[in-house]
Scaffold this active site. Sequence first.
Site, mmCIF file in Angstrom:
data_model
loop_
_atom_site.group_PDB
_atom_site.id
_atom_site.type_symbol
_atom_site.label_atom_id
_atom_site.label_comp_id
_atom_site.label_asym_id
_atom_site.label_seq_id
_atom_site.Cartn_x
_atom_site.Cartn_y
_atom_site.Cartn_z
ATOM 1 N N GLY A 126 122.338 23.861 -58.952
ATOM 2 C CA GLY A 126 122.290 23.966 -57.492
ATOM 3 C C GLY A 126 122.190 25.408 -57.012
ATOM 4 O O GLY A 126 122.406 26.339 -57.779
ATOM 5 N N ARG B 299 117.497 20.328 -61.794
ATOM 6 C CA ARG B 299 118.500 19.691 -62.651
ATOM 7 C C ARG B 299 117.743 18.892 -63.708
ATOM 8 O O ARG B 299 116.601 18.507 -63.503
ATOM 9 C CB ARG B 299 119.407 18.782 -61.824
ATOM 10 C CG ARG B 299 120.200 19.546 -60.747
ATOM 11 C CD ARG B 299 121.344 18.707 -60.197
ATOM 12 N NE ARG B 299 121.959 19.337 -59.052
ATOM 13 C CZ ARG B 299 122.931 20.253 -59.119
ATOM 14 N NH1 ARG B 299 123.397 20.639 -60.295
ATOM 15 N NH2 ARG B 299 123.446 20.764 -58.027
ATOM 16 N N GLY C 50 126.832 23.311 -66.441
ATOM 17 C CA GLY C 50 125.782 22.608 -67.195
ATOM 18 C C GLY C 50 124.785 23.591 -67.783
ATOM 19 O O GLY C 50 124.409 23.499 -68.966
ATOM 20 N N THR D 64 128.319 29.527 -59.814
ATOM 21 C CA THR D 64 128.931 28.262 -59.461
ATOM 22 C C THR D 64 129.589 28.361 -58.106
ATOM 23 O O THR D 64 130.619 29.016 -57.959
ATOM 24 C CB THR D 64 129.993 27.833 -60.504
ATOM 25 O OG1 THR D 64 130.944 27.004 -59.855
ATOM 26 C CG2 THR D 64 130.717 28.999 -61.133
ATOM 27 N N ASP E 213 131.045 26.087 -56.689
ATOM 28 C CA ASP E 213 132.301 25.330 -56.757
ATOM 29 C C ASP E 213 133.416 26.116 -57.458
ATOM 30 O O ASP E 213 134.562 25.684 -57.451
ATOM 31 C CB ASP E 213 132.101 24.011 -57.519
ATOM 32 C CG ASP E 213 131.227 23.035 -56.753
ATOM 33 O OD1 ASP E 213 130.876 23.331 -55.592
ATOM 34 O OD2 ASP E 213 130.886 21.980 -57.324
ATOM 35 N N GLY F 129 132.244 20.975 -53.368
ATOM 36 C CA GLY F 129 133.321 20.963 -54.350
ATOM 37 C C GLY F 129 133.318 19.608 -55.021
ATOM 38 O O GLY F 129 133.980 18.673 -54.594
ATOM 39 N N GLU G 87 133.871 17.569 -50.963
ATOM 40 C CA GLU G 87 133.024 16.386 -51.162
ATOM 41 C C GLU G 87 133.493 15.471 -52.300
ATOM 42 O O GLU G 87 133.234 14.272 -52.280
ATOM 43 C CB GLU G 87 131.569 16.808 -51.425
ATOM 44 C CG GLU G 87 131.469 17.655 -52.675
ATOM 45 C CD GLU G 87 130.079 18.110 -53.018
ATOM 46 O OE1 GLU G 87 129.102 17.514 -52.553
ATOM 47 O OE2 GLU G 87 129.976 19.082 -53.789
ATOM 48 N N MET H 88 124.472 24.242 -45.885
ATOM 49 C CA MET H 88 124.360 25.514 -45.155
ATOM 50 C C MET H 88 125.156 26.627 -45.825
ATOM 51 O O MET H 88 124.760 27.785 -45.781
ATOM 52 C CB MET H 88 124.857 25.341 -43.723
ATOM 53 C CG MET H 88 123.889 24.537 -42.885
ATOM 54 S SD MET H 88 124.562 24.243 -41.279
ATOM 55 C CE MET H 88 124.648 25.902 -40.676
HETATM 56 N N1 LIG Z 1 125.379 19.519 -72.102
HETATM 57 C C1 LIG Z 1 124.196 20.072 -71.793
HETATM 58 N N2 LIG Z 1 123.340 20.467 -72.761
HETATM 59 C C2 LIG Z 1 122.148 21.022 -72.456
HETATM 60 N N3 LIG Z 1 121.706 21.215 -71.196
HETATM 61 C C3 LIG Z 1 122.508 20.843 -70.182
HETATM 62 C C4 LIG Z 1 123.778 20.248 -70.422
HETATM 63 N N4 LIG Z 1 124.339 19.966 -69.226
HETATM 64 C C5 LIG Z 1 123.456 20.361 -68.292
HETATM 65 N N5 LIG Z 1 122.355 20.900 -68.869
HETATM 66 C C6 LIG Z 1 121.170 21.424 -68.173
HETATM 67 O O1 LIG Z 1 121.559 22.531 -67.371
HETATM 68 C C7 LIG Z 1 120.843 22.520 -66.143
HETATM 69 C C8 LIG Z 1 121.786 22.646 -64.983
HETATM 70 O O2 LIG Z 1 122.844 21.682 -65.076
HETATM 71 P P1 LIG Z 1 123.537 21.062 -63.779
HETATM 72 O O3 LIG Z 1 122.498 20.386 -62.951
HETATM 73 O O4 LIG Z 1 124.681 20.275 -64.213
HETATM 74 O O5 LIG Z 1 123.947 22.324 -62.919
HETATM 75 P P2 LIG Z 1 124.982 23.458 -63.212
HETATM 76 O O6 LIG Z 1 124.393 24.486 -64.086
HETATM 77 O O7 LIG Z 1 126.262 22.854 -63.683
HETATM 78 O O8 LIG Z 1 125.129 24.093 -61.775
HETATM 79 P P3 LIG Z 1 125.922 23.505 -60.518
HETATM 80 O O9 LIG Z 1 126.676 22.289 -60.967
HETATM 81 O O10 LIG Z 1 126.823 24.612 -60.120
HETATM 82 O O11 LIG Z 1 124.899 23.212 -59.514
HETATM 83 C C9 LIG Z 1 120.021 21.251 -66.099
HETATM 84 O O12 LIG Z 1 118.667 21.577 -66.333
HETATM 85 C C10 LIG Z 1 120.601 20.399 -67.221
HETATM 86 O O13 LIG Z 1 119.615 19.608 -67.878
HETATM 87 O O1 LIG Z 2 122.373 18.023 -53.972
HETATM 88 P P1 LIG Z 2 122.373 18.859 -55.186
HETATM 89 O O2 LIG Z 2 121.365 19.935 -55.176
HETATM 90 O O3 LIG Z 2 122.341 18.068 -56.445
HETATM 91 O O4 LIG Z 2 123.729 19.675 -55.222
HETATM 92 C C1 LIG Z 2 124.961 19.180 -54.869
HETATM 93 C C2 LIG Z 2 126.027 19.727 -55.771
HETATM 94 O O5 LIG Z 2 125.793 21.050 -56.150
HETATM 95 C C3 LIG Z 2 126.953 21.831 -55.998
HETATM 96 O O6 LIG Z 2 126.727 22.690 -54.925
HETATM 97 C C4 LIG Z 2 127.245 22.680 -57.195
HETATM 98 O O7 LIG Z 2 127.521 21.861 -58.279
HETATM 99 C C5 LIG Z 2 128.070 20.827 -55.723
HETATM 100 O O8 LIG Z 2 129.061 21.340 -54.907
HETATM 101 C C6 LIG Z 2 127.327 19.699 -55.129
HETATM 102 O O9 LIG Z 2 127.942 18.454 -55.396
HETATM 103 MG MG LIG Z 3 127.866 21.992 -62.589
#
Ligand SMILES: Nc1ncnc2c1ncn2[C@@H]1O[C@H](COP(=O)(O)OP(=O)(O)OP(=O)(O)O)[C@@H](O)[C@H]1O
Ligand SMILES: O=P(O)(O)OC[C@H]1O[C@](O)(CO)[C@@H](O)[C@@H]1O
Ligand SMILES: [Mg+2]
Length: 491
Positions: free
Chosen positions: A98, A161, A188, A215, A217, A261, A316, A374
């Site tokens: 995100g 994602r 992730g 992050t 969050d 969150g 949330e 926002m």
């Molecule tokens: N266990 C995992 N192994 C490999 N790739 C992963 C794994 N978990 C998530 N990813 C990859 O990492 C990228 C981002 O993951 P995710 O959408 O969960 O967001 P994030 O990095 O946690 O950020 P946020 O949750 O703060 O928005 C995605 O492209 C997803 O495929």
């Molecule tokens: O709608 P999207 O882009 O998947 O993102 C929402 C999520 O991304 C975050 O901003 C970060 O993980 C969370 O707070 C929220 O749940």
């Molecule tokens: Mg995440």
Amino acid sequence: MGLTEPKVVSGPSGYVLEDVPHLSDYIPDLPTYHNPLQDNPAYSVVKQYFVHVDDTVPQKVVVHKDSPRGTHFRRAGPRQKVYFESDEVQAAIVTCGGLCPGLNTVIRELVCGLHHMYGVTRVLGIEGGYKGFYSRNTIALTPSSVNGIHKRGGTILGTSRGGHDTNKIVDSIQDRGINQVYIIGGDGTQKGASVIFEEVRRRGLKCSVVGIPKTIDNDIPIIDKSFGFDTAVEEAQRAINAAHVEAESVENGIGVVKLMGRDSGFIAMYATLASRDVDCCLIPESPFYLEGPGGLYEYIEERLKENGHMVIVIAEGAGQELLSASMESDKKKDASGNKVLLDVGLWISQNIKDYFAREKTLAITLKYIDPTYMIRAVPSNASDNVYCTLLAQSAVHGAMAGYTGYTSGLVNGRQTYIPFYRITERRNNVVITDRMWARLLSSTNQPSFIDVEVSNKDENGKNSLDQLADGHCLEGTLVDENGSISTAIAC
Ligand SMILES: Nc1ncnc2c1ncn2[C@@H]1O[C@H](COP(=O)(O)OP(=O)(O)OP(=O)(O)O)[C@@H](O)[C@H]1O
Ligand SMILES: O=P(O)(O)OC[C@H]1O[C@](O)(CO)[C@@H](O)[C@@H]1O
Ligand SMILES: [Mg+2]
């Protein structure tokens, strides 16, 4: 070849260094070069500009007289010797997950840091997150192309994602001759970076894999906080102020604000503490209930009778168990496997309205404000911009020095290199048995909704508060209105 073994070095008095991998761990006889910063007029005059090889940063700064020195991380910063020549470097930058305020600042500072400090001119932007490595073209990033992007929200590279295909990503790294990868993203993303590092190492590639934690969050452990967090909290004030103005302008006015969150309620907690206009803050870590003595409805009624208006901030991810029970959700997941949340803000607003319509105790007016996107789509504020700059420069120094498989992060106010496994092993949550949550409860005067029975002594006779200071986990029992018992772990 198995997974990389953690590099743990012990020293006297319980000193432990959780070190990060280095390219020379798996590539023998790598040549080293003189760090070009030694000839840079801006830096060459600085005494002790280079980080001493033995400099490390403690994970915990609160210690007791007799406690062991504990875990340390390698201090970030420039080294005397580097493992890349400037014209050898082909760097790549990708943003995943995100949005978060400051993403563009980090991109800008990576490009400028590489260019101005190390003379690196070849930097690629990978578009659209992890899948961009194999499904999109790259864009060339130069100091002039990134100039001014820090004033814009979002990420100029785009994000996504899902789509993490390790082999395809590493094939792309290999085919394009990329030897430094800067991966900006949340929990992730850091897990994804960790498996990319393992595959790069398995193939024996001279390529530093570097994570930069993002992050909104604040759910990544070890680090003090993520860049963009302060900006998000500041932006949330605008929504809370609006809710407060609306609520106090009518009789029995209630303002409900939903903030981001997913699993960690830090934004809601800090926005509440900052505002002082909030009467109740609901976060995922602290279960709550609506009906009966000690419940939310009772508290709302009390506050309205006392004050004539009130403001509720809800993260949330709070109360999702209550919603899914009443809505029979089918537990959908997003492309990355994260649970798709139901709209708790709408749900709670409707429930409060229904309650007062049914009970007829008070005639209320409720306004629901949902500023969730926002607060993360804005550009980063001044202090986050400085933070992003230091973070990006630290990441670059580490890669140039040959370190790999690390997340660059702020620990106790110092820039460090943290091994991926420490970043990905758990999530950072608000600890509801910790002082910060107690401060919030005392500032809002809301009910705690729980009866925390925490034993004062563990089996070693150690005080539970000492355990918190030591960073150990503490178990407490949560009893809800129906007498259901669950366990809370505070780390
Ligand atoms: N266990 C995992 N192994 C490999 N790739 C992963 C794994 N978990 C998530 N990813 C990859 O990492 C990228 C981002 O993951 P995710 O959408 O969960 O967001 P994030 O990095 O946690 O950020 P946020 O949750 O703060 O928005 C995605 O492209 C997803 O495929
Ligand atoms: O709608 P999207 O882009 O998947 O993102 C929402 C999520 O991304 C975050 O901003 C970060 O993980 C969370 O707070 C929220 O749940
Ligand atoms: Mg995440």
